[in-house]
Scaffold this motif. Structure first.
Motif, PDB file in Angstrom:
ATOM      1  N   ASP A 136      -2.645  -0.795  -3.705  1.00 41.87           N
ATOM      2  CA  ASP A 136      -3.704  -0.907  -2.709  1.00 41.87           C
ATOM      3  C   ASP A 136      -4.858  -1.622  -3.396  1.00 41.87           C
ATOM      4  OD1 ASP A 136      -5.903  -0.554  -1.058  1.00 41.87           O
ATOM      5  OD2 ASP A 136      -5.421   1.508  -0.539  1.00 41.87           O
ATOM      6  N   SER A 173      -3.574   1.942 -13.048  1.00 44.33           N
ATOM      7  CA  SER A 173      -2.407   2.753 -13.390  1.00 44.33           C
ATOM      8  C   SER A 173      -1.131   1.931 -13.351  1.00 44.33           C
ATOM      9  CB  SER A 173      -2.310   3.940 -12.429  1.00 44.33           C
ATOM     10  OG  SER A 173      -1.167   4.721 -12.699  1.00 44.33           O
ATOM     11  N   THR A 233      -7.829  -1.979  -2.764  1.00 40.23           N
ATOM     12  CA  THR A 233      -9.121  -1.303  -2.737  1.00 40.23           C
ATOM     13  C   THR A 233      -9.180  -0.118  -3.701  1.00 40.23           C
ATOM     14  OG1 THR A 233      -8.559   0.259  -0.961  1.00 40.23           O
ATOM     15  CG2 THR A 233      -9.372  -1.919  -0.302  1.00 40.23           C
ATOM     16  N   ASP A 234      -8.074   0.203  -4.340  1.00 42.67           N
ATOM     17  CA  ASP A 234      -7.962   1.378  -5.211  1.00 42.67           C
ATOM     18  C   ASP A 234      -7.879   0.926  -6.665  1.00 42.67           C
ATOM     19  OD1 ASP A 234      -7.354   3.737  -6.533  1.00 42.67           O
ATOM     20  OD2 ASP A 234      -5.395   4.008  -5.579  1.00 42.67           O
ATOM     21  N   GLU A 235      -9.034   0.839  -7.320  1.00 37.98           N
ATOM     22  CA  GLU A 235      -9.038   0.319  -8.687  1.00 37.98           C
ATOM     23  C   GLU A 235      -8.282   1.230  -9.645  1.00 37.98           C
ATOM     24  OE1 GLU A 235     -11.904  -1.622 -12.121  1.00 37.98           O
ATOM     25  OE2 GLU A 235     -12.795  -0.951 -10.217  1.00 37.98           O
ATOM     26  N   ALA A 236      -8.390   2.528  -9.467  1.00 33.89           N
ATOM     27  CA  ALA A 236      -7.664   3.445 -10.349  1.00 33.89           C
ATOM     28  C   ALA A 236      -6.158   3.245 -10.210  1.00 33.89           C
ATOM     29  CB  ALA A 236      -8.037   4.890 -10.034  1.00 33.89           C
ATOM     30  N   GLY A 237      -5.685   3.055  -8.973  1.00 33.50           N
ATOM     31  CA  GLY A 237      -4.262   2.815  -8.757  1.00 33.50           C
ATOM     32  C   GLY A 237      -3.810   1.495  -9.353  1.00 33.50           C
ATOM     33  N   ARG A 268     -10.340  -7.036  -8.588  1.00 31.87           N
ATOM     34  CA  ARG A 268      -9.772  -5.855  -9.255  1.00 31.87           C
ATOM     35  C   ARG A 268      -8.407  -6.165  -9.855  1.00 31.87           C
ATOM     36  NH1 ARG A 268     -11.345  -3.486  -4.046  1.00 31.87           N
ATOM     37  NH2 ARG A 268     -13.314  -2.349  -4.282  1.00 31.87           N
ATOM     38  N   ARG A 289       0.816  -1.215   0.000  1.00 35.35           N
ATOM     39  CA  ARG A 289       0.000   0.000   0.000  1.00 35.35           C
ATOM     40  C   ARG A 289       0.851   1.267   0.000  1.00 35.35           C
ATOM     41  NH1 ARG A 289      -4.176  -0.733   4.812  1.00 35.35           N
ATOM     42  NH2 ARG A 289      -2.379  -1.826   5.673  1.00 35.35           N
ATOM     43  N   ASN A 290       1.947   1.257   0.760  1.00 34.67           N
ATOM     44  CA  ASN A 290       2.794   2.445   0.832  1.00 34.67           C
ATOM     45  C   ASN A 290       4.249   2.030   0.767  1.00 34.67           C
ATOM     46  OD1 ASN A 290       4.185   4.818   1.421  1.00 34.67           O
ATOM     47  ND2 ASN A 290       2.607   5.552   2.829  1.00 34.67           N
ATOM     48  N   ASP A 331     -14.336  -5.984   0.681  1.00 39.47           N
ATOM     49  CA  ASP A 331     -13.652  -5.051  -0.221  1.00 39.47           C
ATOM     50  C   ASP A 331     -12.201  -5.459  -0.446  1.00 39.47           C
ATOM     51  OD1 ASP A 331     -13.566  -2.804  -1.862  1.00 39.47           O
ATOM     52  OD2 ASP A 331     -12.941  -1.485  -0.247  1.00 39.47           O
TER      53      ASP A 331
END
Length: 232
Positions: free
Chosen positions: A58, A67, A60-64, A117, A32-33, A109
């Motif tokens: 992450d 990307s 839970t972050d589909e855009a990330g 995802r 995640r980080n 999620d």
């Protein structure tokens, strides 16, 4: 082979990365980080250099996720395996009368929608010979051996087993191996100090399942890290 591992910063994820690197594979370690608390991966990077890529991921972050997949595609990177390892265990030993449904939402999620995802966006990169998708499941997800408690975790893993079965049917003509794998009760932050299984031993078994393309004896794509069929 290049292997994408989610939740690679600690526990089983870090051991999977170490085992894969020791066997000569390239690893994309999703965390995640990447800037915070990645001591285990930093030590691996010092030894294995460019064979290890530490990436912000992450689940839970589909855009990330999209990307990162696009960036790897632009770099000409390919994958031989995806290991969906990132997961949470919430509401442990909480009875249904006291369950906060927010724990269900958070768990689904991460534990179910997260792998969905990841597969959605990284499947186009899964082009190396004899590819695999490994979804880290749990014996807690076995309907045959259901027990009261751990509702968010158990239900999310049961659903993950269904997702693995659907992917198996969808991808079998392409020769993509899809497995749900019970990694054992491991001595990790999630498993606790009393857990009997060394996570590195589990990691070794899981990487061997990928390398040897171990198939279940039955019809369901659910096995443990030693290759033994699990009850669905």
């Amino acid at each position: 082979m290049n292997i994408l591992i989610t939740g690679a910063g600690r526990g089983l994820g870090a051991e999977l990365a170490a085992e894969a690197l020791d066997r000569g594979h390239g690893v994309i370690a999703g965390v995640r980080n990447p800037e915070q608390g990645q001591e285990a991966l930093a030590q691996l990077a010092a030894v294995h250099g460019a064979k290890l890529t530490i990436a912000a991921l992450d689940v839970t972050d589909e855009a990330g996720i999209a990307s990162l997949a696009a960036a790897l595609k632009e770099q000409g990177r390919t994958l031989g395996a995806v290991i969906n390892n990132a997961a949470v265990l919430t509401a442990r030993d909480t009875q249904i009368e006291a369950l906060d449904l927010q724990d269900m939402l958070i768990t689904m999620d991460i534990n179910l929608y997260g792998p969905m995802r990841v597969v959605k966006h990284f499947l186009p990169l899964l082009t190396e010979p004899e590819c695999s998708i490994i979804n880290i499941s749990s014996e807690a997800g076995s309907i045959s051996n259901a027990y009261p408690g751990d509702y968010p975790y158990a239900i999310s893993k049961t659903a993950l087993n269904m997702f693995s079965q659907q992917l198996h049917v969808y991808l079998q003509e392409r020769g993509v191996q899809v497995l749900s794998v019970h990694p054992g009760w491991m001595h990790t932050d999630m498993g606790g100090a009393e857990a009997p299984t060394d996570p590195r031993r589990s990691a070794g078994g899981i990487i061997s399942l990928i390398e040897q393309r171990t198939a279940p004896q039955g019809r369901f794509m659910f096995m443990d890290y030693t290759g033994k069929d699990m009850d669905i």
